[in-house]
Design a protein around this motif. Sequence first.
Motif, short mmCIF file in Angstrom:
data_model
loop_
_atom_site.label_atom_id
_atom_site.label_comp_id
_atom_site.label_asym_id
_atom_site.label_seq_id
_atom_site.Cartn_x
_atom_site.Cartn_y
_atom_site.Cartn_z
N GLY A 367 -16.29 46.10 -35.69
CA GLY A 367 -16.42 46.48 -34.25
C GLY A 367 -17.80 45.02 -33.68
O GLY A 367 -17.07 44.16 -32.22
N GLU A 368 -18.54 44.67 -33.83
CA GLU A 368 -19.55 43.68 -33.53
C GLU A 368 -18.88 42.31 -33.54
O GLU A 368 -19.55 41.80 -32.14
CB GLU A 368 -20.81 43.46 -33.85
CG GLU A 368 -20.73 43.24 -36.00
CD GLU A 368 -22.33 42.94 -36.04
OE1 GLU A 368 -22.92 42.22 -35.86
OE2 GLU A 368 -22.62 44.19 -36.78
N ALA A 369 -18.13 42.19 -33.98
CA ALA A 369 -17.17 40.83 -33.88
C ALA A 369 -16.14 41.03 -33.64
O ALA A 369 -15.21 39.45 -33.06
CB ALA A 369 -16.64 40.63 -35.70
N VAL A 370 -15.79 41.66 -32.70
CA VAL A 370 -14.61 41.95 -32.30
C VAL A 370 -14.87 42.91 -30.68
O VAL A 370 -14.20 41.50 -29.56
CB VAL A 370 -13.65 43.18 -32.54
CG1 VAL A 370 -12.61 43.13 -31.20
CG2 VAL A 370 -13.20 43.15 -34.08
N PHE A 406 -12.59 32.66 -36.26
CA PHE A 406 -14.25 32.66 -35.85
C PHE A 406 -14.53 33.17 -34.61
O PHE A 406 -13.50 33.36 -33.77
CB PHE A 406 -14.65 31.26 -35.64
CG PHE A 406 -14.36 30.41 -36.53
CD1 PHE A 406 -15.71 30.84 -37.93
CD2 PHE A 406 -13.67 29.30 -37.54
CE1 PHE A 406 -15.56 30.57 -39.08
CE2 PHE A 406 -14.61 28.65 -38.26
CZ PHE A 406 -15.07 29.12 -39.11
N THR A 407 -15.09 34.07 -34.81
CA THR A 407 -15.59 34.79 -32.96
C THR A 407 -17.52 34.74 -32.92
O THR A 407 -17.50 34.64 -34.57
CB THR A 407 -15.34 36.34 -32.88
OG1 THR A 407 -16.35 36.98 -33.31
CG2 THR A 407 -13.74 36.39 -32.75
N THR A 408 -17.91 34.57 -31.36
CA THR A 408 -19.37 34.69 -31.00
C THR A 408 -19.80 36.04 -30.31
O THR A 408 -18.73 36.33 -29.92
CB THR A 408 -19.91 33.41 -30.77
OG1 THR A 408 -20.83 33.53 -30.98
CG2 THR A 408 -18.67 32.71 -29.67
N ASN A 409 -20.45 36.26 -30.59
CA ASN A 409 -21.22 37.47 -30.16
C ASN A 409 -22.64 37.44 -30.45
O ASN A 409 -23.66 37.58 -31.56
CB ASN A 409 -20.48 39.02 -30.41
CG ASN A 409 -20.71 39.35 -29.57
OD1 ASN A 409 -21.07 39.66 -28.84
ND2 ASN A 409 -19.86 41.17 -29.97
N ARG A 410 -23.41 37.93 -29.44
CA ARG A 410 -25.07 38.12 -29.05
C ARG A 410 -25.22 37.20 -29.49
O ARG A 410 -26.54 37.00 -30.53
CB ARG A 410 -25.14 39.62 -29.94
CG ARG A 410 -24.49 40.25 -28.50
CD ARG A 410 -24.56 41.74 -28.44
NE ARG A 410 -24.33 42.81 -28.52
CZ ARG A 410 -24.46 44.19 -28.23
NH1 ARG A 410 -25.08 44.56 -29.46
NH2 ARG A 410 -23.99 44.77 -26.92
N GLY A 411 -24.73 35.99 -29.30
CA GLY A 411 -25.85 34.65 -30.73
C GLY A 411 -25.39 34.82 -31.95
O GLY A 411 -25.80 33.72 -32.91
N ASN A 412 -24.79 35.33 -32.88
CA ASN A 412 -23.84 34.99 -33.87
C ASN A 412 -22.75 35.10 -34.20
O ASN A 412 -21.88 34.70 -32.97
CB ASN A 412 -24.10 36.90 -34.59
CG ASN A 412 -25.77 37.84 -35.58
OD1 ASN A 412 -26.28 37.13 -35.28
ND2 ASN A 412 -25.72 38.68 -34.26
N LEU A 413 -23.21 34.20 -35.31
CA LEU A 413 -21.40 33.68 -35.26
C LEU A 413 -20.59 34.21 -36.52
O LEU A 413 -21.09 35.20 -37.33
CB LEU A 413 -21.24 32.06 -35.85
CG LEU A 413 -19.82 31.41 -36.50
CD1 LEU A 413 -18.98 31.05 -35.29
CD2 LEU A 413 -20.16 30.09 -37.47
N GLU A 482 -25.62 34.31 -39.16
CA GLU A 482 -26.93 34.54 -38.47
C GLU A 482 -27.65 33.10 -38.73
O GLU A 482 -27.70 32.57 -39.38
CB GLU A 482 -28.04 35.95 -38.99
CG GLU A 482 -27.44 37.25 -38.85
CD GLU A 482 -28.28 37.93 -39.22
OE1 GLU A 482 -29.36 38.05 -38.66
OE2 GLU A 482 -27.76 38.62 -40.50
N MET A 483 -28.14 32.57 -36.95
CA MET A 483 -28.85 31.35 -37.64
C MET A 483 -30.11 31.62 -36.87
O MET A 483 -31.02 32.65 -36.98
CB MET A 483 -28.42 30.66 -36.27
CG MET A 483 -26.77 31.11 -36.03
SD MET A 483 -25.94 30.01 -37.03
CE MET A 483 -24.15 30.13 -36.89
N HIS A 484 -31.20 30.48 -37.29
CA HIS A 484 -32.47 30.19 -37.04
C HIS A 484 -32.94 30.34 -35.77
O HIS A 484 -32.13 29.01 -35.31
CB HIS A 484 -33.28 29.19 -37.71
CG HIS A 484 -33.60 29.95 -40.03
ND1 HIS A 484 -34.63 30.61 -39.33
CD2 HIS A 484 -32.23 29.54 -40.31
CE1 HIS A 484 -34.38 30.55 -40.99
NE2 HIS A 484 -33.59 29.68 -41.32
#
Length: 484
Positions: A367-370, A406-413, A482-484
């Motif tokens: 769900g966090e990616a949707v 791909f989707t993006t949410n709260r700073g994550n890919l 997750e990104m630096h």
Amino acid sequence: MKDYLAKIEEVIASGPYKATWESLGNYPVPQWYSDAKFGIFIHWGVYAVPAFGNEWYPRHMYVKGTPEYAHHVKTYGEHKNFGYKDFIPMFKAESFDPKAWMRLFRDAGAKYVMPVAEHHDGFKMYKSGLSKWNSAEMGPCRDIIGALKAEADLLGIRLCCSNHRAEHFWFFSGGLEYESDVSGAGYDDFYGPPHKGIDDHQNLTDCPPTQEHLTDWLLTNCEMVDKYRPAVVYFDWWIQQMQFKPYLRKFAAYYYNRAAEWGEQVAINNKFDSYLYTSTVFDIERGQLSGVPPRLWQTDTSIAKNSWGYTENNDFKKASGIAADLADIISKNGCLLLNVGPKPDGTITEEETRVLLDMGAWLKTNGEAVYGSAPWRIFGEGPTEIPDGEFSDTIRQPFTSLDIRFTTNRGNLYAFVLKSPEDGAVTIRSLGLCARNLLTVIKKISVLGSDSYVNFTQGSDALKVNIHTPVKTDFPICLKIEMH
């Protein structure tokens, strides 16, 4: 009716939206709708009783030469003695449980639910002051839409409505060709009166709607809006002809002004070019898009491949394929409206229930990616081609482990792998250093819902991911990057 028409004009005159494309053309997409991603469509009505062919049985049963016509004569007798109206007392909905329905839809992960308030057959699934042919006065003797609205509100699910009355203008015209209850006197208030001239229902020129029908359409939809405050109103295809345009604008202005009074965000779904593109949320029936449009759009499709309503021979899709379609759709700035067709007694089939619960389990994991996600710089990669347009969801090739979305949410890919790789190896060429799509440094990659260790290397040509314990599933898996 005159009083209601005057009321419609008053609301349009006094509200922020006028019945012009200039006024309606920049109507904003509701934020809740962009965040929701997944809803449930419900095709349920009198047409579930014969349970033959599909939800167009009420039209085809009157058209000589069709399987429905032959089935009807064999099973129920001549149309002059047993017509479509005679199915209404058989539509009892004795096991209808709106609380159970809504709990199932909640467990499926749906954020909005759209029952068909009135299909082409003209039988309203709610208490109406415009027609006695409704579920509160006949058949179930219950306000179906009202009952679903009450339960949806309790669970925080947005209740929407679909209205297909436009097509009622010609839907029963086959029964005018011979002696039937359609051609007989006494039932014009239900059957239409139907109009001849449309053998091909895609014909938009030979049988234009009358002013009487257009006014009836406007009143019907405004009454529905006032009674139930739907979060979305969905229209089918036949409204795109020119005679409807002034009435489409009036309805939109009325509905949007009403929503402004309520302090709520609402939307209209339409197909083709019936409404100005930037005034509604565009819908594609049983199809998808090949790219990412700038404005939210929606796919509506059914769990059953052959019908929107219940039949005894429905051929059902698998939840794993629907989940892959959902990942593709949301990567392209879309939502998925997934249909169920309950039985005439009000129960939802075991097959559809299993699909919904499987979808809910997958969405609980991913769900966090949707929910609340947004498209990324590109929607994805892979060999499977998605054609633009309607009626293509059962004819294209299945997705592979090379298909990534791909989707993006709260700073994550997030990268959905639309078929889980058996060896745990995933190659994402769009994330190679030379692709220049990802301009920050990857800190960590994990698989949503899995504790498996994941390592990766980012080379010039691709990002190569290794899932040490491959996820054994028919469903898409989702990599959280997750990104630096």
